[in-house]
Design a protein around this motif. Structure first.
Motif, PDB file in Angstrom:
ATOM      1  N   VAL A  66       0.834  -1.208   0.000  1.00  0.00           N
ATOM      2  CA  VAL A  66       0.000   0.000   0.000  1.00  0.00           C
ATOM      3  C   VAL A  66       0.870   1.260   0.000  1.00  0.00           C
ATOM      4  CG1 VAL A  66      -2.070  -1.004   1.037  1.00  0.00           C
ATOM      5  CG2 VAL A  66      -0.199  -0.233   2.511  1.00  0.00           C
ATOM      6  N   SER A  67       2.047   1.175  -0.593  1.00  0.00           N
ATOM      7  CA  SER A  67       2.949   2.334  -0.636  1.00  0.00           C
ATOM      8  C   SER A  67       2.339   3.515  -1.384  1.00  0.00           C
ATOM      9  CB  SER A  67       4.277   1.941  -1.282  1.00  0.00           C
ATOM     10  OG  SER A  67       4.066   1.441  -2.595  1.00  0.00           O
ATOM     11  N   PHE A  68       1.319   3.252  -2.190  1.00  0.00           N
ATOM     12  CA  PHE A  68       0.660   4.330  -2.934  1.00  0.00           C
ATOM     13  C   PHE A  68      -0.121   5.279  -2.024  1.00  0.00           C
ATOM     14  CE2 PHE A  68      -1.989   0.480  -3.116  1.00  0.00           C
ATOM     15  CZ  PHE A  68      -3.148   0.921  -2.465  1.00  0.00           C
ATOM     16  N   VAL A  92       1.491   9.750  -0.204  1.00  0.00           N
ATOM     17  CA  VAL A  92       1.212  11.178  -0.407  1.00  0.00           C
ATOM     18  C   VAL A  92      -0.038  11.604   0.342  1.00  0.00           C
ATOM     19  CG1 VAL A  92       0.642  12.944  -2.109  1.00  0.00           C
ATOM     20  CG2 VAL A  92       2.384  11.229  -2.635  1.00  0.00           C
ATOM     21  N   ASP A  93      -1.089  10.806   0.271  1.00  0.00           N
ATOM     22  CA  ASP A  93      -2.351  11.180   0.924  1.00  0.00           C
ATOM     23  C   ASP A  93      -2.219  11.193   2.441  1.00  0.00           C
ATOM     24  OD1 ASP A  93      -4.488  11.213  -1.376  1.00  0.00           O
ATOM     25  OD2 ASP A  93      -3.262   9.439  -1.741  1.00  0.00           O
ATOM     26  N   LEU A  94      -1.485  10.237   2.983  1.00  0.00           N
ATOM     27  CA  LEU A  94      -1.312  10.198   4.435  1.00  0.00           C
ATOM     28  C   LEU A  94      -0.427  11.344   4.928  1.00  0.00           C
ATOM     29  CD1 LEU A  94      -0.923   6.356   5.008  1.00  0.00           C
ATOM     30  CD2 LEU A  94      -2.924   7.781   5.454  1.00  0.00           C
ATOM     31  N   ASP A  95       0.601  11.676   4.160  1.00  0.00           N
ATOM     32  CA  ASP A  95       1.439  12.836   4.512  1.00  0.00           C
ATOM     33  C   ASP A  95       0.596  14.107   4.539  1.00  0.00           C
ATOM     34  OD1 ASP A  95       3.598  11.176   4.666  1.00  0.00           O
ATOM     35  OD2 ASP A  95       4.672  12.018   2.962  1.00  0.00           O
ATOM     36  N   GLU A  96      -0.272  14.244   3.563  1.00  0.00           N
ATOM     37  CA  GLU A  96      -1.115  15.443   3.500  1.00  0.00           C
ATOM     38  C   GLU A  96      -2.088  15.492   4.674  1.00  0.00           C
ATOM     39  OE1 GLU A  96      -2.530  19.037   2.241  1.00  0.00           O
ATOM     40  OE2 GLU A  96      -0.747  17.926   1.575  1.00  0.00           O
ATOM     41  N   ALA A  97      -2.587  14.333   5.097  1.00  0.00           N
ATOM     42  CA  ALA A  97      -3.487  14.284   6.253  1.00  0.00           C
ATOM     43  C   ALA A  97      -2.772  14.765   7.510  1.00  0.00           C
ATOM     44  CB  ALA A  97      -4.003  12.864   6.448  1.00  0.00           C
TER      45      ALA A  97
END
Length: 293
Positions: free
Chosen positions: A41-43, A46-51
């Motif tokens: 789930v490395s994709f 970016v979304d988790l960093d932004e959260a």
């Protein structure tokens, strides 16, 4: 007010997979995010960093995301060559460093490349992303709660130091005018004594005016006014609901600058002693403010 240190975790389970997130934070002047995410789930990176960026303003943040499908587990294989290389490297480092600390195999199996996954166990982004974001929000909420609890303790410590500085400034304001007057009187007496019988042809009034100018340079009224202003700003910042760590750092730097100037100019030992204590308290404030988000 929040501290910059904290920890939180959360786990979400679905019929298809289990997803867990651990997140911790320590002090940093800026916001720095690093992570370890399961390869499948490395994709989500970016979304988790932004959260994280949406919820936090400062600190070194590290989070770990664990992903385990509830099916197709037989399609996972241990990459023996990679694991053996990890083990050999650990043994070599232990010998070189003289360490006796044990390294568990289960820890090595979490390292990148230790486990190979068949493509069929890699989930679709649309199925995992909402769950991952929800899990991250739950982990962040726990960490922020811890930060706020520690921030409350920090705020009380800062309040005590702030009030100490205010009290010491009150002593300076009370003693400074008399100390300045005494300073001028001593200069005047010294000037007259030095002139004595040798003052023939010298302008005594001019010399005394120069003495007055020298005494005026010991006037710290402007520094007192600026320090009062900094204290007011500090108090206002402590009541803010926004992250104020960097603002408090700047105010402390200015307070320390003013106290240094007062220390170099302050006439009289009584004022000097109070200024030394002020500098010590401001220094303690600076240390504590480094922990504030």
């Amino acid at each position: 007010m929040r501290s910059m240190t904290g920890y939180g975790d959360a786990v979400s389970e679905t019929p298809e997979f289990v997803l867990g997130i651990d997140i911790k934070a320590v002090n940093n002047r800026f916001l720095k995010i690093s992570s370890k995410i399961s390869d499948e789930v490395s994709f989500l990176q970016v979304d988790l960093d932004e959260a994280v960026r949406k919820r936090l303003a400062r600190g070194s943040i590290f989070f770990t995301l664990r992903f385990q499908p509830t099916t197709f587990s037989d399609l996972y294989q241990v990459n023996e060559d990679v694991v053996k290389k990890y083990v050999d490297t650990v043994k070599k480092l232990r010998e070189e460093l003289g360490s006796t600390e044990d390294v568990r195999l289960q820890d090595i199996l979490t390292l990148p490349g230790a486990i190979k996954a068949d493509d069929s166990v890699i989930p679709e982004r649309a199925a995992v992303l909402p769950i991952a974001l929800e899990t991250m929000e739950n982990a962040l909420a726990k960490m922020i709660e811890m930060r706020e609890h520690e921030g409350g303790n920090l705020r009380e410590e800062l309040r005590v130091r702030y009030e100490n500085v205010g009290s010491l400034m009150g002593e300076v304001k009370k003693a400074a005018p008399q100390a300045l007057e005494e300073h001028f009187r001593k200069l005047e007496e010294r000037t007259r004594a030095l002139l004595g019988e040798q003052k023939a042809g010298l302008d005594e009034g001019g010399i005394l005016r120069e003495a007055a100018i020298i005494a005026e340079r010991s006037d710290i009224s402007e520094e007192i006014a600026r320090m009062d202003s900094h204290l007011d700003q500090f108090s206002e910042a402590m009541e803010s609901t926004e992250p104020v760590g960097r603002k408090l750092e700047f105010i402390c730097q200015e307070m320390f600058r003013e106290s240094n100037t007062m220390g170099s100019k302050a006439p009289g030992s009584e004022v000097g002693r109070s200024v030394v204590e002020i500098k010590a308290e401001v220094d303690r404030l600076k240390e504590q403010v480094l922990n504030v988000e």
